[in-house]
Design an enzyme around this catalytic site. Structure first.
Site, PDB file in Angstrom:
ATOM      1  N   HIS A   1      -0.597   5.668   7.447  1.00 30.35           N
ATOM      2  CA  HIS A   1      -1.759   4.817   7.192  1.00 30.35           C
ATOM      3  C   HIS A   1      -1.834   3.749   8.272  1.00 30.35           C
ATOM      4  CE1 HIS A   1      -4.630   2.096   5.530  1.00 30.35           C
ATOM      5  NE2 HIS A   1      -3.732   1.148   5.340  1.00 30.35           N
TER       6      HIS A   1
ATOM      7  N   GLU B   1       0.811  -1.226   0.000  1.00 27.94           N
ATOM      8  CA  GLU B   1       0.000   0.000   0.000  1.00 27.94           C
ATOM      9  C   GLU B   1       0.845   1.277   0.000  1.00 27.94           C
ATOM     10  OE1 GLU B   1      -4.268  -0.611   1.581  1.00 27.94           O
ATOM     11  OE2 GLU B   1      -2.911  -0.871   3.283  1.00 27.94           O
TER      12      GLU B   1
ATOM     13  N   HIS C   1     -11.633  -0.364   6.116  1.00 24.62           N
ATOM     14  CA  HIS C   1     -10.180  -0.534   6.029  1.00 24.62           C
ATOM     15  C   HIS C   1      -9.433   0.244   7.124  1.00 24.62           C
ATOM     16  CE1 HIS C   1      -6.477  -0.647   3.106  1.00 24.62           C
ATOM     17  NE2 HIS C   1      -6.117  -0.670   4.371  1.00 24.62           N
TER      18      HIS C   1
ATOM     19  N   HIS D   1      -4.970   1.060  10.688  1.00 25.37           N
ATOM     20  CA  HIS D   1      -6.288   0.421  10.744  1.00 25.37           C
ATOM     21  C   HIS D   1      -6.885   0.520  12.148  1.00 25.37           C
ATOM     22  CE1 HIS D   1      -3.975  -2.328   7.744  1.00 25.37           C
ATOM     23  NE2 HIS D   1      -4.463  -1.290   7.100  1.00 25.37           N
TER      24      HIS D   1
HETATM   25 ZN   LIG Z   1      -4.150  -0.800   5.000  1.00 26.32          ZN
END
Ligand SMILES: [Zn+2]
Length: 266
Positions: free
Chosen positions: A124, A105, A197, A126
């Protein structure tokens, strides 16, 4: 003529930067060394503060080349070391002949850093407190001064709207096109929810992006608790702007605490 030679020299020096390994760039330039070392520390802090878990990542733009950025190879945040840091271009391609496995990602970082010259560090993760907002469409909005950067509320990235031809994806931002679409959803804001996500956030510095990730997640928990109790009074856009200007001058204070916590654990 002189202009042509100068242009050639600039091009040559830019390609030299791209050709030198991260380690060599660190030896040649104190700003690169400082950025990479801070990036490693930020990985450890984000894990210690539950902003990421075994998954998740943080990047920083190369301070001597705005068209590249640094990001760890594919390992969990708390175990990232200086030697793990790779360099990428704004399409998410690894540079310097580095063939190690990169995060699938990484396009989250390339997409946002390419579009946003005001952002130099992207995160990023979760973190579970933010997930329900992306699932229900309930707007994540600032409920206190610490997360005032959320402004009028975080946008939600809907991958089904951009995945072609099949809207049933694996939910991963696994291509430059998906990274660019995520960045478009973020618009000019600093935080975007990803339905089913997680989240992405960014700022002009590593310290500020870490601050924003941690306090957006805390905001999500407080907002959920408050919504159970009754009508929530959110910060007005004016309060949010004023609070952001004040609080973000002080981010060195929690950064010192978070740094010492992880250093003491090593
Ligand atoms: Zn992710």
């Amino acid at each position: 003529m002189m202009r042509k030679i100068l242009g050639l020299l600039i091009l040559l020096s830019a390609s030299c930067v791209g050709a030198a390994s991260v380690q060599e760039q660190m030896e040649q330039n104190p700003a690169v060394k400082a950025a990479v070392e801070e990036l490693v520390l930020a990985n450890h802090i984000l894990y210690d503060q539950n902003a990421v878990d075994g998954y998740g990542h943080i990047s920083v733009r190369n301070p001597v080349n705005p068209n590249t950025f640094f990001l760890s190879r594919s390992v969990s945040p708390p175990v990232v070391k200086v030697e793990d840091i790779m360099e990428f271009d704004m399409n998410g391609n690894a540079l310097n002949g580095d063939t190690r496995v990169a995060y699938g990602e990484r396009f989250i970082h390339s997409g946002i850093l390419k579009d946003r010259p005001d952002i130099n560090s992207v995160i990023h993760g979760h973190a579970s407190p933010v997930l329900p907002y992306g699932l229900t469409g309930t707007t994540l909005k600032p409920v206190y001064h610490m997360s005032s950067f959320l402004g009028e509320g975080a946008p939600i990235f809907e991958i089904r709207n951009v995945a072609h031809p099949n809207p049933d994806t694996d939910m991963f931002i696994s291509s430059p096109d998906l990274g660019n679409a995520l960045s478009k959803s973020m618009g000019l804001q600093y935080f975007v929810l990803m339905r089913g996500h997680g989240y992405a956030t960014g700022a002009d510095s590593i310290k500020k992006s870490v601050f924003r990730a941690i306090y957006a997640i805390q905001n999500a928990s407080i907002q959920a608790e408050a919504m159970k109790m009754g009508q929530v009074q959110y910060l007005t856009p004016g309060e949010a702007a004023a609070a952001q200007a004040t609080i973000e001058k002080t981010i060195g204070r929690p950064w010192q605490l978070w740094s010492e916590r992880v250093k003491n654990k090593q």
